[in-house]
Design a protein around this motif. Structure first.
Motif, PDB file in Angstrom:
ATOM      1  N   PHE A 148      10.773 -27.513  13.519  1.00 12.32           N
ATOM      2  CA  PHE A 148       9.321 -27.539  13.438  1.00 12.32           C
ATOM      3  C   PHE A 148       8.807 -28.951  13.730  1.00 12.32           C
ATOM      4  O   PHE A 148       7.846 -29.145  14.455  1.00 12.32           O
ATOM      5  CB  PHE A 148       8.946 -27.110  12.010  1.00 12.32           C
ATOM      6  CG  PHE A 148       7.486 -26.991  11.716  1.00 12.32           C
ATOM      7  CD1 PHE A 148       6.853 -25.761  11.798  1.00 12.32           C
ATOM      8  CD2 PHE A 148       6.742 -28.085  11.310  1.00 12.32           C
ATOM      9  CE1 PHE A 148       5.509 -25.632  11.489  1.00 12.32           C
ATOM     10  CE2 PHE A 148       5.398 -27.961  11.004  1.00 12.32           C
ATOM     11  CZ  PHE A 148       4.783 -26.739  11.098  1.00 12.32           C
ATOM     12  N   SER A 151       5.477 -29.046  19.448  1.00 13.03           N
ATOM     13  CA  SER A 151       4.041 -29.279  19.586  1.00 13.03           C
ATOM     14  C   SER A 151       3.324 -28.089  18.973  1.00 13.03           C
ATOM     15  O   SER A 151       3.928 -27.058  18.686  1.00 13.03           O
ATOM     16  CB  SER A 151       3.665 -29.413  21.054  1.00 13.03           C
ATOM     17  OG  SER A 151       3.842 -28.175  21.696  1.00 13.03           O
ATOM     18  N   SER A 207       1.442 -25.862  20.248  1.00 15.23           N
ATOM     19  CA  SER A 207       1.520 -24.594  20.966  1.00 15.23           C
ATOM     20  C   SER A 207       2.883 -23.948  20.781  1.00 15.23           C
ATOM     21  O   SER A 207       3.018 -22.738  20.839  1.00 15.23           O
ATOM     22  CB  SER A 207       1.209 -24.797  22.445  1.00 15.23           C
ATOM     23  OG  SER A 207       2.064 -25.746  23.002  1.00 15.23           O
ATOM     24  N   GLU A 208       3.905 -24.779  20.524  1.00 14.93           N
ATOM     25  CA  GLU A 208       5.223 -24.201  20.269  1.00 14.93           C
ATOM     26  C   GLU A 208       5.325 -23.680  18.848  1.00 14.93           C
ATOM     27  O   GLU A 208       5.964 -22.669  18.579  1.00 14.93           O
ATOM     28  CB  GLU A 208       6.313 -25.258  20.470  1.00 14.93           C
ATOM     29  CG  GLU A 208       6.666 -25.518  21.910  1.00 14.93           C
ATOM     30  CD  GLU A 208       7.739 -26.578  22.001  1.00 14.93           C
ATOM     31  OE1 GLU A 208       8.912 -26.228  22.049  1.00 14.93           O
ATOM     32  OE2 GLU A 208       7.379 -27.775  21.997  1.00 14.93           O
ATOM     33  N   VAL A 209       4.694 -24.419  17.915  1.00 10.24           N
ATOM     34  CA  VAL A 209       4.747 -24.013  16.524  1.00 10.24           C
ATOM     35  C   VAL A 209       4.124 -22.636  16.364  1.00 10.24           C
ATOM     36  O   VAL A 209       4.649 -21.757  15.705  1.00 10.24           O
ATOM     37  CB  VAL A 209       4.015 -25.035  15.640  1.00 10.24           C
ATOM     38  CG1 VAL A 209       3.761 -24.458  14.263  1.00 10.24           C
ATOM     39  CG2 VAL A 209       4.820 -26.312  15.531  1.00 10.24           C
ATOM     40  N   PHE A 210       2.956 -22.450  17.007  1.00  7.02           N
ATOM     41  CA  PHE A 210       2.303 -21.158  16.924  1.00  7.02           C
ATOM     42  C   PHE A 210       2.613 -20.373  18.178  1.00  7.02           C
ATOM     43  O   PHE A 210       2.634 -20.900  19.270  1.00  7.02           O
ATOM     44  CB  PHE A 210       0.796 -21.340  16.786  1.00  7.02           C
ATOM     45  CG  PHE A 210       0.440 -22.085  15.559  1.00  7.02           C
ATOM     46  CD1 PHE A 210       0.592 -21.501  14.312  1.00  7.02           C
ATOM     47  CD2 PHE A 210      -0.011 -23.380  15.635  1.00  7.02           C
ATOM     48  CE1 PHE A 210       0.279 -22.201  13.171  1.00  7.02           C
ATOM     49  CE2 PHE A 210      -0.324 -24.080  14.492  1.00  7.02           C
ATOM     50  CZ  PHE A 210      -0.183 -23.497  13.261  1.00  7.02           C
ATOM     51  N   ILE A 226       0.310 -36.388   4.880  1.00  8.13           N
ATOM     52  CA  ILE A 226       0.121 -35.112   5.551  1.00  8.13           C
ATOM     53  C   ILE A 226      -1.354 -34.889   5.867  1.00  8.13           C
ATOM     54  O   ILE A 226      -1.711 -34.417   6.926  1.00  8.13           O
ATOM     55  CB  ILE A 226       0.662 -33.980   4.657  1.00  8.13           C
ATOM     56  CG1 ILE A 226       2.178 -34.103   4.588  1.00  8.13           C
ATOM     57  CG2 ILE A 226       0.264 -32.625   5.197  1.00  8.13           C
ATOM     58  CD1 ILE A 226       2.799 -33.266   3.517  1.00  8.13           C
ATOM     59  N   PHE A 273      -3.032 -35.768   9.143  1.00 10.45           N
ATOM     60  CA  PHE A 273      -2.876 -34.982  10.364  1.00 10.45           C
ATOM     61  C   PHE A 273      -3.681 -33.689  10.325  1.00 10.45           C
ATOM     62  O   PHE A 273      -3.594 -32.868  11.218  1.00 10.45           O
ATOM     63  CB  PHE A 273      -1.401 -34.703  10.631  1.00 10.45           C
ATOM     64  CG  PHE A 273      -0.621 -35.961  10.837  1.00 10.45           C
ATOM     65  CD1 PHE A 273      -0.766 -36.686  12.007  1.00 10.45           C
ATOM     66  CD2 PHE A 273       0.202 -36.456   9.848  1.00 10.45           C
ATOM     67  CE1 PHE A 273      -0.090 -37.874  12.191  1.00 10.45           C
ATOM     68  CE2 PHE A 273       0.889 -37.644  10.031  1.00 10.45           C
ATOM     69  CZ  PHE A 273       0.739 -38.350  11.201  1.00 10.45           C
ATOM     70  N   ILE A 274      -4.437 -33.518   9.253  1.00 13.33           N
ATOM     71  CA  ILE A 274      -5.288 -32.342   9.186  1.00 13.33           C
ATOM     72  C   ILE A 274      -6.679 -32.771   9.599  1.00 13.33           C
ATOM     73  O   ILE A 274      -7.335 -33.544   8.914  1.00 13.33           O
ATOM     74  CB  ILE A 274      -5.299 -31.744   7.774  1.00 13.33           C
ATOM     75  CG1 ILE A 274      -3.875 -31.340   7.392  1.00 13.33           C
ATOM     76  CG2 ILE A 274      -6.235 -30.554   7.708  1.00 13.33           C
ATOM     77  CD1 ILE A 274      -3.726 -30.847   5.987  1.00 13.33           C
ATOM     78  N   GLY A 275      -7.091 -32.298  10.761  1.00 12.17           N
ATOM     79  CA  GLY A 275      -8.377 -32.733  11.290  1.00 12.17           C
ATOM     80  C   GLY A 275      -9.471 -31.761  10.948  1.00 12.17           C
ATOM     81  O   GLY A 275      -9.251 -30.742  10.293  1.00 12.17           O
ATOM     82  N   LEU A 281      -8.785 -29.588  14.359  1.00 15.76           N
ATOM     83  CA  LEU A 281      -7.470 -29.570  14.968  1.00 15.76           C
ATOM     84  C   LEU A 281      -6.456 -30.209  14.030  1.00 15.76           C
ATOM     85  O   LEU A 281      -6.680 -31.306  13.524  1.00 15.76           O
ATOM     86  CB  LEU A 281      -7.511 -30.356  16.290  1.00 15.76           C
ATOM     87  CG  LEU A 281      -6.239 -30.321  17.116  1.00 15.76           C
ATOM     88  CD1 LEU A 281      -6.025 -28.930  17.672  1.00 15.76           C
ATOM     89  CD2 LEU A 281      -6.328 -31.326  18.249  1.00 15.76           C
ATOM     90  N   THR A 282      -5.380 -29.499  13.784  1.00 16.04           N
ATOM     91  CA  THR A 282      -4.345 -30.017  12.908  1.00 16.04           C
ATOM     92  C   THR A 282      -3.087 -30.262  13.729  1.00 16.04           C
ATOM     93  O   THR A 282      -2.697 -29.412  14.524  1.00 16.04           O
ATOM     94  CB  THR A 282      -4.072 -29.012  11.777  1.00 16.04           C
ATOM     95  OG1 THR A 282      -5.265 -28.861  11.023  1.00 16.04           O
ATOM     96  CG2 THR A 282      -2.970 -29.497  10.881  1.00 16.04           C
ATOM     97  N   ASP A 283      -2.479 -31.420  13.548  1.00 14.76           N
ATOM     98  CA  ASP A 283      -1.278 -31.746  14.308  1.00 14.76           C
ATOM     99  C   ASP A 283      -0.049 -31.312  13.514  1.00 14.76           C
ATOM    100  O   ASP A 283       0.493 -32.065  12.712  1.00 14.76           O
ATOM    101  CB  ASP A 283      -1.244 -33.252  14.585  1.00 14.76           C
ATOM    102  CG  ASP A 283      -0.129 -33.626  15.539  1.00 14.76           C
ATOM    103  OD1 ASP A 283       0.822 -32.832  15.669  1.00 14.76           O
ATOM    104  OD2 ASP A 283      -0.199 -34.703  16.141  1.00 14.76           O
ATOM    105  N   TRP A 284       0.396 -30.092  13.740  1.00 12.87           N
ATOM    106  CA  TRP A 284       1.458 -29.529  12.903  1.00 12.87           C
ATOM    107  C   TRP A 284       2.795 -30.204  13.127  1.00 12.87           C
ATOM    108  O   TRP A 284       3.588 -30.334  12.190  1.00 12.87           O
ATOM    109  CB  TRP A 284       1.560 -28.021  13.119  1.00 12.87           C
ATOM    110  CG  TRP A 284       0.415 -27.318  12.489  1.00 12.87           C
ATOM    111  CD1 TRP A 284      -0.684 -26.811  13.110  1.00 12.87           C
ATOM    112  CD2 TRP A 284       0.222 -27.100  11.090  1.00 12.87           C
ATOM    113  NE1 TRP A 284      -1.549 -26.280  12.184  1.00 12.87           N
ATOM    114  CE2 TRP A 284      -1.021 -26.437  10.944  1.00 12.87           C
ATOM    115  CE3 TRP A 284       0.966 -27.394   9.955  1.00 12.87           C
ATOM    116  CZ2 TRP A 284      -1.523 -26.073   9.702  1.00 12.87           C
ATOM    117  CZ3 TRP A 284       0.468 -27.013   8.714  1.00 12.87           C
ATOM    118  CH2 TRP A 284      -0.755 -26.365   8.605  1.00 12.87           C
ATOM    119  N   LEU A 289       6.859 -34.237   6.630  1.00 18.44           N
ATOM    120  CA  LEU A 289       7.564 -33.489   5.591  1.00 18.44           C
ATOM    121  C   LEU A 289       9.053 -33.787   5.640  1.00 18.44           C
ATOM    122  O   LEU A 289       9.709 -33.930   4.618  1.00 18.44           O
ATOM    123  CB  LEU A 289       7.323 -31.988   5.774  1.00 18.44           C
ATOM    124  CG  LEU A 289       5.928 -31.481   5.440  1.00 18.44           C
ATOM    125  CD1 LEU A 289       5.764 -30.040   5.890  1.00 18.44           C
ATOM    126  CD2 LEU A 289       5.687 -31.584   3.942  1.00 18.44           C
TER     127      LEU A 289
END
Lengths: 292, 442, 298
Positions: C54, C58, C60-63, C251, C254-256, C259-262, C269
């Motif tokens: 994870f 990126s 788009s790969e995560v989701f 953490i 990265f939560i916008g 847009l969140t950068d997972w 993490l």
């Protein structure tokens, strides 16, 4: 003996610092929560005293009772899952090869923060790309369930995640308790010809019964005020199907700006926990121990 | 005995050192804050500014903010801006806690309408009409600052403006010989074709039910015209208006056709967007804050970005609403705390910020500001220029329902949206339940 | 205690009917047991592998892509991003010292209380225990506004003492409960003998009881450590300066707004789990060793 162990000053010295910390940081908020519960307050502007109105509304609030039912279900499932944790701990406490390594591996999930656990389980339950549904599709299941989107499944889907999340917590407690049993007792039973299951049932379990009682209380109280994964994974939805008391309270207090009502829910939750703990104490009370 | 003394003293040390630490830092930080706030006539005045654009997720936003602050500080000798940054959810939570203790930052971010209302009623936000008259009289796009107004006073300076088009994947559309629909009937035909070919037509993250709400709002607008929903909310009309019930029925028809991605009620918006980006779904209704994803975000494949187009939400035949009416509105705006020690400076800073932000936000961060943008001189991706032109032609802008109404009713609305999409209620029940919630609040 | 043991032994004698020796069935049984244990182990260790993958993906790969999928091109820059943009280097140190102080304070205070409740004789021990137990029951969000108000009045907002105190207070009840179960199980003979020999209470506590309870102390240390390490609600609420924030707040970076950068969250993490994993492995060994030490004394 009694004289030394009854020294009032020592008792005070040992108990008061901790008591001070919790009375200021826990009892003060509890009292204030009860007080806010008597107010009509959005958490922002002025408060108005409304007496027991919030509590009266609570008793007839269907959504609250639905979420309470979900919390109770979680409590029941968590308590039942203690049996599983206990069995695993008993097996690992036995003299089988690699039990140390296995025990460590089993505890890994508890190291993860709920953010990570929620993301993992969202990936597991994803209706199209998720682990479970990918597997089901691969073996030819056509109408795969939609898990978190299904009002009937969502609650139980999250329960599985929660039970998994807490496995490490209880296994570590049980393991430590089982390690505390003197080796000589087990050896004696073995010489008498007892098999491992008998040893577990007749010797180990009774000896750690105190710990088991504690974990029952922890599981029930912890479940009743459980919040984390539910809030992240479903937000209580769809349409309240996975709402629990704590997430309902949070929504009332922080999202819908009804802080007074939210506080009433919080205070009521505390009362429910108290009553249930008292019941457990009564049910499991035994003579030779202090009742707790 | 020695041991005893030792252990007692050890314990005492632990306890007292804590107490001492508490006390010493007590005096330390209080004297510090006095100096900082400058309320004693000190030299430096500090403006506390809380925003929600962390460097990690919103690098460009963050940089613009910092450069504006630098510029402001160098223009205004003796004023310092202290920043605190939080993620979106945590920001909302903390704002609430701070407000309850009367500790709001001097300048911070607020949402419009329903979010702002309790803060205004609690007398926490300062009126900003004087600033607008003085410095920003013609700066905002009409209707944006008004979203932050209550009883004729404005309490927020809007920073962004979004409308909500339907994004679609041109590659997928081409593959099945489809064209961007202009009427709802055409949209349904597109949906049917895609369903027949085993393609997910629309991705929707209805776990965050404001996404489903946008679908409903558009249908309500297209069927009943822009006033019907607004009137139901401001109580000059009713939520049980036939147009609003019909819109709900149309939603369920789409659901029954299989228009939305499987399991939408359990998907968050981020996950739903993932389906669109990975070209697993053909359409996605979302506000223009996602434009960077389709234009400048290097994380998404170029090929995908090139294939994204958008169309305006189709009209419904025989309906009242026209195609240039949008669901959207300003997102965050700046507030100034009523009880700020440095209120004048804070207002001045907020006005300065809005002005500078408007100049840079769209080119540098891809955020369409609520201040007017001159597109002629800027070098923007075509999609931005198109959207900005559409914005100029907009006949109406309806604020997101969950923002427009009070938080309590919004909760009912969002729950009912999930129930409606999930087929748990009939359109009539859907309308009745919300009518009830709105009526209860009166 | 002794009486109980004898009784137990009697019972087992009566009930014993098992045969000795490992039969074929026994072996199959063991094989099955290991199979099951192994499958569970995979379930428990998979999250780490998953998190690692994870962290290299990126958004788009995560989701949208299968969670099993390997990252297309591993994005090590997520780690660089987490380290710099997320200010992790700064937060890391805070996390460590705040966690350590809070854990030591909690476990020490809890041990004092548990000792006094289970080993010493006084009238109100049940009542006091009840007081601590009630502390288990307050939902954390109910406490936020009152606690903020309280710390604010003491000028402790934006001061690490506020979170250390909050962690201590909120973990004390749980820690005491866990210790309690063990203190009841532990034989009292050694302590009783020590009293006969004229030992002081403090000596008994520090030199006999504490060493004897090492396993449970390790357990509570692990639990407290994990809780404090992963906590973020208190930090977010009570701390506003970057210089005092902890890793979990990284953490948040990265939560916008939209847009969140997972990927970067995954990297954060992953980085934050390493120290706690090491501490955990070391401590969980103590659970075993501690017993050995304790039983020698016993």
């Amino acid at each position: 003996m009694n004289k030394v162990m009854s020294n009032k000053w020592v008792i005070a010295l040992y108990v008061l610092p901790a008591l001070l910390v919790i009375s200021v940081l826990i009892y003060f908020p509890i009292i204030l929560t009860g007080y806010y519960g008597l107010m009509d307050w959005d958490g922002i502007g002025e408060m108005t005293f409304v007496g027991l109105e919030n509590y009266a509304n609570l008793l007839t609030d269907e959504k609250f009772w639905d979420s309470a039912l979900h919390s109770f279900l979680l409590a029941a499932f968590s308590t039942l899952s203690l049996v599983g944790y206990l069995i695993i701990s008993l097996i690992l406490a036995g003299k089988i090869k690699g039990s140390e390594l296995l025990r460590k591996i089993y505890l890994i999930p508890m190291l993860l923060s709920s953010v990570a656990i929620a993301q993992l389980w969202l990936k597991i339950y994803d209706p199209n790309n998720g682990i479970i549904n990918s597997f089901l599709t691969a073996v030819g299941v056509e109408n795969t369930p939609v898990w978190l989107a299904d009002s009937n499944l969502v609650l139980y889907s999250i329960f599985v995640a929660i039970i998994w999340q807490y496995a490490g917590f209880y296994i570590i407690i049980y393991s430590a308790a089982l390690k505390g049993i003197p080796e000589s007792l087990v050896e004696a039973a073995k010489i008498d010809g007892a098999n491992p299951i008998q040893i577990a049932y007749k010797i180990k379990l009774p000896l750690i019964s105190g710990v088991i009682k504690v974990t029952i209380i922890l599981a029930i109280v912890g479940s009743l005020k459980y919040f984390d994964l539910i809030y992240v994974m479903t937000g209580g939805g769809p349409n309240g199907a996975s709402e629990v008391i704590a997430s309902y309270m949070y929504k009332q207090a922080f999202s819908t700006n009804d802080f007074g009502y939210g506080s009433a829910v919080g205070f009521f939750l505390l009362v429910i926990c108290l009553v249930i703990t008292w019941l457990i104490r009564k049910l499991t009370a035994s003579e030779d121990e202090i009742q707790y | 005995m020695k041991k005893k003394a030792l252990s007692v003293s050890f314990l005492l040390i632990v306890v007292t050192s804590l107490m001492l630490a508490a006390c010493s830092s007590d005096t330390e930080s209080s004297s510090e804050s006095e100096n900082e706030s400058g309320s004693n006539g000190g030299d430096v005045k500090t403006i506390d500014f809380m925003h929600l654009w962390p460097e990690g997720s919103s690098k460009q936003h963050n940089e613009i903010v910092n450069s504006i602050i630098d510029e402001y500080e160098s223009n205004n000798e003796g004023v310092e801006v202290e920043v605190e940054i939080l993620g979106n959810e945590q920001y909302k939570e903390k704002l609430k806690v701070l407000s309850a203790s009367n500790e709001l930052p001097d300048v911070g971010m607020t949402w419009s309408a329903g979010f702002l209302e309790p803060y205004v009623e609690g007398n926490k936000f300062a009126t900003l009409d004087d600033v607008i008259e003085e410095n920003l009289s013609d700066a905002f796009v009409p209707g944006t600052a008004e979203a932050y107004a209550l009883d004729g006073n404005t309490y927020g300076l809007p920073l962004e403006l979004n409308i909500t088009p339907v994004y679609y994947n041109k590659a997928i559309f081409d593959e099945y010989g489809l064209e961007a629909p202009e009427s709802f009937e055409e949209l349904k035909e597109v949906v049917q074709t895609l369903v027949d070919n085993g393609v997910t037509p629309i991705t929707l993250g209805n776990k965050d039910s404001w996404t489903g709400s946008m679908w409903y709002m558009y249908l309500a607008d297209r069927i009943g015209g822009p006033e019907t929903l607004t009137n139901a909310i401001n109580r000059t009309g009713s939520f049980e208006d036939p147009a609003l019930v019909e819109a709900a029925a149309q939603i369920q028809e789409l659901v029954d056709m299989g228009a939305f991605v499987k399991g939408f009620n359990g998907l968050g918006n981020d996950e739903a967007k993932g389906y669109f980006i990975n070209e697993q779904a053909a359409m996605y209704l979302m506000a223009t804050w996602d434009l960077p994803e389709w234009t400048t975000n290097e994380d998404n494949p170029q090929e995908f970005r090139d294939s994204v187009g958008y169309f305006k939400f189709p009209t419904v035949e025989g309906g009242e609403g026209d195609i240039n009416s949008y669901v959207g509105g300003p997102g965050v705006g700046l507030f100034v705390a009523e009880e700020s020690d440095v209120k004048e400076e804070a207002k001045d800073f907020a006005a300065f910020f809005v002005e500078k932000w408007g100049e840079q936000s769209v080119t540098k961060a891809g955020v369409i500001p609520a201040t007017k943008v001159d597109t002629s001189e800027t070098d923007l991706p075509q999609m931005y220029i198109d959207i900005l032109n559409d914005l100029n032609d907009a006949s109406n802008l309806t604020l997101y329902a969950d923002v427009q109404i009070s938080p309590g009713v919004a909760e009912v609305h969002l729950n009912m949206i999930q129930a409606l999409f999930g087929g748990e209620v009939t359109p009539e029940e859907f309308a009745a339940e919300q009518e009830q919630a709105l009526a209860d609040e009166e | 205690m002794n009486k109980e043991n004898i009784e137990l032994n009697k019972q087992t004698k009566i009930n014993v009917t098992a045969k000795k020796g490992i039969s074929l069935w026994g072996r199959i049984g063991y094989g099955l047991l290991y199979l099951i244990l192994g499958i569970i182990a995979i379930f428990q260790i998979y999250p780490l592998v998953w998190l690692f993958m994870f962290s290299l993906k990126s958004n788009s790969e995560v989701f949208g892509k299968s969670p099993f999928a390997l990252p297309e091109s591993p994005r090590w820059e997520n780690y660089a991003k987490a380290w710099t943009d997320g200010s992790i280097n700064l937060y890391f140190f805070n996390s460590v010292w705040i966690t350590v102080v809070a854990v030591v304070l909690t476990v020490l205070l809890a041990s004092f209380v548990t000792f006094a409740i289970t080993r010493m004789n006084w009238k109100y021990n049940k009542l006091v225990l009840g007081l601590f137990m009630v502390g288990l029951m307050i939902p954390i969000h109910s406490a936020l506004i009152p606690l903020f108000d309280f710390f604010n009045k003491l000028n402790l907002i934006d001061n690490p003492i506020s979170i250390i105190l909050a962690y201590t207070a909120f973990n004390l009840p749980l820690t005491i409960m866990i210790l309690l179960g063990f203190y009841y199980t532990l034989p009292r003979e050694v302590e009783e003998a020590a009293v006969m020999d004229g030992c002081s209470v403090h000596r008994i506590f520090f030199q006999i009881t504490l060493p004897m309870t090492t396993p449970v102390i390790s357990t509570t240390v692990i639990i407290n450590m994990i809780y404090n390490w992963n906590e973020f609600i208190f930090v977010n609420t009570f701390i506003s300066s970057d210089k005092y924030k902890t890793l979990t707040v990284g953490i948040q970076n990265f939560i916008g707004q939209y847009l969140t950068d997972w990927g970067a969250i995954g990297a954060t993490l992953m980085i934050s789990i390493i120290p706690i994993l090491i501490a955990f492995i070391l401590l969980s060994n103590r659970i075993v060793e501690g017993i050995a030490a304790g039983s020698v004394k016993g």
